[in-house]
Scaffold this motif. Structure first.
Motif, mmCIF file in Angstrom:
data_model
loop_
_atom_site.group_PDB
_atom_site.id
_atom_site.type_symbol
_atom_site.label_atom_id
_atom_site.label_comp_id
_atom_site.label_asym_id
_atom_site.label_seq_id
_atom_site.Cartn_x
_atom_site.Cartn_y
_atom_site.Cartn_z
ATOM 1 N N ASN A 87 51.113 77.386 -23.252
ATOM 2 C CA ASN A 87 50.794 76.067 -23.612
ATOM 3 C C ASN A 87 51.788 75.456 -24.428
ATOM 4 O OD1 ASN A 87 48.534 76.621 -22.392
ATOM 5 N ND2 ASN A 87 47.223 75.568 -23.890
ATOM 6 N N VAL A 88 52.718 76.263 -25.192
ATOM 7 C CA VAL A 88 53.908 75.770 -26.075
ATOM 8 C C VAL A 88 55.026 75.726 -25.176
ATOM 9 C CG1 VAL A 88 54.578 75.992 -28.334
ATOM 10 C CG2 VAL A 88 52.475 76.650 -27.993
ATOM 11 N N LEU B 42 65.359 70.059 -29.302
ATOM 12 C CA LEU B 42 64.024 69.781 -28.748
ATOM 13 C C LEU B 42 63.376 68.798 -29.663
ATOM 14 C CD1 LEU B 42 63.018 73.684 -28.310
ATOM 15 C CD2 LEU B 42 63.745 71.955 -26.720
ATOM 16 N N TRP C 65 61.675 65.673 -27.800
ATOM 17 C CA TRP C 65 60.369 65.548 -28.339
ATOM 18 C C TRP C 65 59.970 63.944 -28.678
ATOM 19 C CZ3 TRP C 65 56.023 69.239 -29.507
ATOM 20 C CH2 TRP C 65 54.854 68.610 -29.860
ATOM 21 N N ILE D 276 51.204 67.704 -20.543
ATOM 22 C CA ILE D 276 49.997 68.345 -19.736
ATOM 23 C C ILE D 276 48.827 68.803 -21.043
ATOM 24 C CG2 ILE D 276 51.099 70.771 -19.789
ATOM 25 C CD1 ILE D 276 50.161 70.306 -16.711
ATOM 26 N N ASN D 277 49.501 69.302 -21.977
ATOM 27 C CA ASN D 277 48.404 69.504 -22.910
ATOM 28 C C ASN D 277 47.403 68.464 -23.417
ATOM 29 O OD1 ASN D 277 49.111 72.388 -23.421
ATOM 30 N ND2 ASN D 277 50.735 71.877 -24.764
ATOM 31 N N ARG E 169 54.854 70.620 -24.021
ATOM 32 C CA ARG E 169 55.585 72.033 -23.819
ATOM 33 C C ARG E 169 57.049 71.920 -23.660
ATOM 34 N NH1 ARG E 169 50.949 73.901 -19.416
ATOM 35 N NH2 ARG E 169 49.210 73.604 -20.474
ATOM 36 N N ILE E 170 57.502 72.959 -24.156
ATOM 37 C CA ILE E 170 59.214 72.846 -24.104
ATOM 38 C C ILE E 170 59.570 72.555 -22.542
ATOM 39 C CG2 ILE E 170 61.193 74.151 -24.508
ATOM 40 C CD1 ILE E 170 59.975 75.443 -26.809
#
Lengths: 280, 321
Positions: free
Chosen positions: A82-83, B3, B7, B18-19, A245-246
């Motif tokens: 999930n991450v 990252l 983001w 997706i989360n 997510r990465i």
């Protein structure tokens, strides 16, 4: 109150309760050490003693260790999926595989595992043409894997060695699932995707093995099983984690670097078609 | 640090991850009890019948091994059909038959299949290998949609469809999904099909992707993928609205095909729509959702015109979360 707030609150409560229990346990241990066993143990002492599994040994300790490590392994899988956003075969197959191989001295065991995975995959490809229904087919695969393991057992006896450190029954059943999913992915999306997914599964399993193989972690969890409360709190937070997510950052990267979204007038030229069309 | 920048950029573009889709859209706004409406193609078919939305008719339902043995009789005079799982997902397990050659069935890819091959495929479907959670399933024999002439230059061995993603009953984004050689005639993006973002106002495409990368021309036919006008566009949008409201889901992907003779028809709906539509449109979904939310908040009476189920879903999503 929003749902996410609610989750944060519950997680915080669980973490605080866990911390309180931990402190209480430490306090209790100090008192016992100070009194040197002179006073009558009360019910709290009994509860804390019964829930401290550090003094177990043999098979009981192994069971207790696996029981406290499974949540940790599951948490690591959650991070991975999930991450980070890796895709694995089955949600918890890598957790179970990693737990089974958490003792890295078990190199031969890992070799046996990979050999069986490979052999089972080859057989799976063979029996496809027989068009067996799903459940009998899975059962047949299970039978074949068991037969392979028996073969290793026979080999070990032949060489006058013991097979039990090498062969681990734990991930046996999930192996069928992994082989099945591997084969289906290969059929549908190609060998490249299926091998990539397999390597991601093994990577996750490896991380689980490395983390859960730490002896101090096992010892701490056995003597302080309430620490699973922290895992539960973290899982609650992950359950409402809505960030990217990465892997998604790479997936959607194209969208930001692509220069044009404006329609460019291009006419269809019959004579100049793409190479793949001509090949057809 | 890299990252973090990535983001932030995604946040700025309003890309739905997706989360967030799973937590904020599906878990919060798509009640589990309504999933069967769309996951089960037979139920979806019946729902469409009720609300008067055209959908390809189902010639036969194969739900037992006895029915598989009788497949030959069911297909006695069928030569143009689709065999698909009732509860399949992602285009898996679909076999498209475009003709007969003696006893053999000709697939859209040109491959010849014997009746026994079809039986095997039906048996696989019934045993549930394509359904969610490998539950026993049934196989459907469905009318094969005929390719619309306007879209023929953009297709390779298959039928394109329009995927409309609707949020609270309003279209948020749409794309035209085109089959390619790589996708073997299927229009699913992850199998190598093309996705072309559609301007909701005009109904013509302005951006296209294959395997998550920008592409200007169809790799097999060479036709330009930009500026393709989808036939009957407003009908398509209206149809998607009706289906989304009847299904009662807060976030739903509706797949509409355009038949050469019968015009737009609902193929299926999806309670867990994929996120690649954002790549196809080169835009994020979140700003569209926000816009729909604010539009609905300023005009609550629009809810009255939709049916009761949608009202429940909309109210639940507005005040429950």
């Amino acid at each position: 109150m929003s749902r996410t707030m609610c989750v944060w609150l519950i997680a915080a409560l669980i973490a605080v309760a866990t911390l309180a229990i931990s402190l209480e346990r430490r306090q209790q241990a100090k008192e016992i050490a100070a009194e040197n066993g002179t006073s009558m143990p009360n019910w709290r002492t009994h509860v804390f003693q019964a829930t401290s599994f550090a003094d177990l040994s043999g098979a009981d300790r192994e069971i207790a260790a696996i029981l406290v490590l499974i949540p940790v392994a599951a948490f690591i899988i959650c991070i991975f999926r999930n991450v980070i956003g890796l895709t694995t075969y089955g949600s918890f197959s890598p957790a179970l595989i990693g737990l089974a191989f958490r003792n890295w001295d078990n190199g031969p065991g890992l070799a046996v595992f990979l050999a069986i995975l490979f052999a089972a995959w080859l057989i799976r490809r063979r029996i496809e043409s027989l068009h067996l229904l799903q459940i009998p087919r899975s059962a047949l695969m299970l039978t074949i894997i068991c037969a392979l393991l028996l073969g290793f057992l026979a080999l070990a006896r032949f060489r006058h060695g013991a097979a039990s450190p090498v062969i681990n029954l734990f991930p046996l059943v999930i192996l069928v699932g992994v082989v099945e999913r591997f084969w289906m992915t290969e059929e549908e999306s190609g060998a490249w995707t299926s091998f990539r997914m397999l390597s991601q599964t093994l990577l996750a399993a490896m991380c689980v093995a490395v983390v859960c193989g730490r002896e101090f972690l096992t010892r701490h969890l056995l003597s302080h099983p309430e620490s699973l409360g922290y895992v539960a709190a973290a899982l609650l937070l992950l359950g409402r984690f809505t960030g990217y997510r990465i892997t998604e950052m790479f997936r959607f990267r194209e969208a930001e670097s692509n220069p044009t979204a404006t329609p460019t007038p291009v006419t269809v030229e019959v004579g100049r078609t793409s190479a793949s069309w001509r090949r057809f | 640090m890299v990252l973090f920048c990535a983001w932030k950029k995604l946040r700025q573009r309003g890309v739905l991850g997706i989360n967030r889709r799973n937590a904020d859209c599906i878990l919060d706004q798509n009640p589990r009890s309504l999933f069967a409406n769309v996951d089960n193609k037979l139920q979806m078919h019946n729902l469409c019948r009720r609300i008067g939305v055209p959908t390809p008719e189902i010639a036969a339902i194969i739900d037992s091994h006895r029915a598989i043995r009788r497949l030959g009789e069911s297909l006695a005079d069928a030569d143009d059909f689709v065999l698909k799982p009732n509860r399949g997902a992602g285009g898996r397990g679909i076999t498209v038959i475009t003709g007969r050659e003696g006893a053999a069935f000709v697939r859209s890819t040109g491959e010849r299949l014997q009746l026994d091959d079809l039986r095997q495929r039906a048996a696989d479907i019934v045993s549930g290998i394509y359904s969610f959670g490998n539950q026993p399933d049934s196989a459907l024999i469905q009318y094969r949609v005929q390719l619309h002439a306007a879209l023929a230059p953009y297709c390779f061995h298959g039928i394109p469809d329009v995927r409309v993603v609707l949020y609270r009953g309003e279209p948020a984004m749409a794309m035209l999904r085109l089959p390619t050689r790589a996708s073997q005639g299927r229009s699913n993006l992850h199998q190598g099909g093309l996705g072309a973002g559609i301007d909701l106002a005009t109904g013509s495409t302005f951006h296209a992707i294959q395997r998550e990368r920008f592409i200007a021309r169809h790799p097999d036919t060479g036709a330009s993928l930009l500026g393709v006008a989808v036939p009957c566009w407003h009908e398509v949008l209206e149809m998607s609205r009706r289906v989304a409201r009847a299904a009662g889901l807060g976030l739903v992907g509706v797949d509409i095909v355009i038949d050469a003779r019968r015009g737009p028809m609902l193929l299926e709906a999806n309670a867990r729509p994929g996120l690649a539509i954002q790549l196809a449109n080169n835009a994020g979904l979140l700003p569209r959702f926000a816009e729909i939310e604010s539009r609905q908040a300023s005009m609550p009476w629009t809810l009255k015109s939709s049916n009761a189920q949608c009202k429940v879903a909309a109210v639940r999503s507005q005040f429950g979360a």
